[in-house]
Design an enzyme around this catalytic site. Structure first.
Site, short mmCIF file in Angstrom:
data_model
loop_
_atom_site.label_atom_id
_atom_site.label_comp_id
_atom_site.label_asym_id
_atom_site.label_seq_id
_atom_site.Cartn_x
_atom_site.Cartn_y
_atom_site.Cartn_z
N HIS A 138 0.85 -1.19 0.00
CA HIS A 138 0.00 0.00 0.00
C HIS A 138 0.89 1.24 0.00
O HIS A 138 1.67 1.46 0.93
CB HIS A 138 -0.90 0.00 1.24
CG HIS A 138 -1.73 1.24 1.37
ND1 HIS A 138 -2.71 1.59 0.46
CD2 HIS A 138 -1.71 2.23 2.30
CE1 HIS A 138 -3.27 2.72 0.83
NE2 HIS A 138 -2.69 3.13 1.94
N GLY A 153 2.86 5.07 4.22
CA GLY A 153 2.25 5.74 5.37
C GLY A 153 0.83 5.27 5.55
O GLY A 153 0.23 4.68 4.65
N SER A 155 -3.25 5.24 5.97
CA SER A 155 -4.29 5.80 5.11
C SER A 155 -4.70 7.18 5.59
O SER A 155 -4.90 7.42 6.78
CB SER A 155 -5.50 4.86 5.12
OG SER A 155 -6.52 5.34 4.27
N VAL A 157 -2.85 9.97 5.34
CA VAL A 157 -1.76 10.82 5.79
C VAL A 157 -1.36 11.86 4.74
O VAL A 157 -0.69 12.85 5.04
CB VAL A 157 -0.54 9.96 6.20
CG1 VAL A 157 0.20 9.45 4.96
CG2 VAL A 157 0.41 10.72 7.12
N GLY A 158 -1.77 11.65 3.48
CA GLY A 158 -1.47 12.63 2.43
C GLY A 158 -0.56 12.15 1.33
O GLY A 158 0.04 12.95 0.62
N LYS A 159 -0.47 10.84 1.12
CA LYS A 159 0.42 10.28 0.09
C LYS A 159 -0.03 10.69 -1.31
O LYS A 159 0.78 11.16 -2.12
CB LYS A 159 0.46 8.75 0.19
CG LYS A 159 0.92 8.21 1.53
CD LYS A 159 1.01 6.70 1.53
CE LYS A 159 -0.34 6.03 1.34
NZ LYS A 159 -1.26 6.30 2.47
N ASP A 177 -2.01 4.03 -4.49
CA ASP A 177 -2.79 3.17 -3.59
C ASP A 177 -2.18 1.77 -3.46
O ASP A 177 -1.88 1.33 -2.35
CB ASP A 177 -4.24 3.07 -4.05
CG ASP A 177 -5.12 2.42 -2.99
OD1 ASP A 177 -5.05 2.86 -1.83
OD2 ASP A 177 -5.84 1.48 -3.31
N ARG A 243 17.70 14.90 12.56
CA ARG A 243 17.83 16.28 12.11
C ARG A 243 19.08 16.51 11.27
O ARG A 243 19.22 17.57 10.65
CB ARG A 243 17.83 17.24 13.31
CG ARG A 243 16.56 17.12 14.15
CD ARG A 243 16.52 18.14 15.27
NE ARG A 243 16.44 19.49 14.76
CZ ARG A 243 16.32 20.57 15.53
NH1 ARG A 243 16.27 20.44 16.85
NH2 ARG A 243 16.25 21.77 15.00
#
EC number: 2.7.11.-
Length: 312
Positions: A138, A153, A155, A157-159, A177, A243
């Site tokens: 996915h 990520g 479902s 989350v903004g992919k 998808d 970071r």
């Protein structure tokens, strides 16, 4: 694993069927191709009869030097009930003994006008692609500056939204998808989209859009080698995120370890730009330029030369 039959090879490589048409539906179970030189000499102890057999100029030249009764015997042993086919290369004339034995055993005899090494390499690559280990993940696969980036990520989350922005910035969508992945080599993963949702992108609140229709043929690709994984996750204020970029995280898909970066998602962050820069930075690392490592070396050198640079 996909099924491959001799008929598929004939159609895919435009081979001429000479004899044994009753066997064109035989299944090919091995990607290896055999050049039966030892068998032509009479040694059949380890004959790989389940493979496609390839006869080139060398094998046929040796065959013509054999006695007629030996020729018939060798061909009858070569054409077994499970042999998927025999390919004659360079457009060479097919000996009558080969045709007779093939018709009797139902083994397809095919002919190609191309060189033996070329035919062997092309068919081997095709079969290895068909028989490669397969899985589905996915996520979203995008080609960014030549780097195949798999965006994962949970479902919602903004992919898909990030992929849409990347397409608008000139990059190419491979799959949304569901990404079908096959391992074509010990370190090579190729991703593509399921046929049903090819070139489609689902945006919540907007629905399904056809990327090729909206943005043109240059905005999509049918398949792409996966080189980098970007995992999107909702921002966790209690989690320590990398970071500097010194820690290299890996994600294992089948037998291949891929470099992975985790990007926290929160309002105001331009995910498309961050993913784009991650792909460019990955390319730099492959070229031998590691910005994080160089910064760490400079910092260490400065500390060693002046243990307390702030003590003036």
């Amino acid at each position: 694993m996909a099924k491959v039959r001799t008929k598929d090879i004939i159609e895919r490589f435009e081979l001429e069927l000479i004899a044994g048409k009753d066997g064109i539906h035989r299944e090919i179970i091995k990607s290896d191709i055999s050049r039966p030189g030892m068998e032509m000499a009479g040694y059949f102890k380890h004959y790989p009869k389940e493979r496609l057999q390839l006869l080139g100029k060398t094998e046929l030249s040796f065959f013509y030097d054999l006695a007629n009764d030996v020729k018939q015997d060798r061909m009858e042993k070569l054409c077994t009930d499970i042999t998927p086919g025999i390919i004659i290369t360079r457009g060479l004339e097919v000996p009558q003994q080969v045709i007779d034995a093939a018709n009797n055993a139902g083994v397809p005899i095919m002919r190609s006008p191309h060189k033996t090494t070329s035919v062997m390499s092309r068919i081997t690559n095709y079969l290895e692609s068909k028989f490669a280990p397969f899985t589905a993940i996915h996520g979203v696969l995008v080609d960014i500056y030549g780097v195949g980036v798999l965006i994962t990520g949970q479902s919602g989350v903004g992919k898909s939204e990030a992929a849409l922005e990347l397409v608008k910035r000139g990059h190419r969508l491979v799959a949304d998808d569901s990404v079908e992945i096959r391992q074509e080599d010990f370190d090579t993963l190729i991703g593509n989209s399921p046929p049903l949702i090819e070139h489609l992108l689902e945006i919540r609140g907007l629905g399904i859009i056809d990327v090729m229709t909206l943005f043109g043929a240059g905005a999509v690709r049918n398949y792409k080698r996966i080189s980098l994984v970007i995992n999107l996750e909702l921002w966790d204020k209690d989690k320590q995120y990398d970071r500097l970029g010194l820690d290299e995280e890996l994600m294992k898909i089948m037998d291949v370890d891929l470099p992975k970066a985790t990007i926290p998602v929160r309002p105001g962050r331009n995910l498309a730009v961050i993913i784009e820069v991650a792909a460019m930075n990955f390319r730099l690392k492959r070229m031998g330029i590691n910005t994080a490592a160089e910064f760490s070396k400079k910092l260490t050198k400065m500390i060693e030369s002046d243990p307390d640079p702030f003590d003036q």
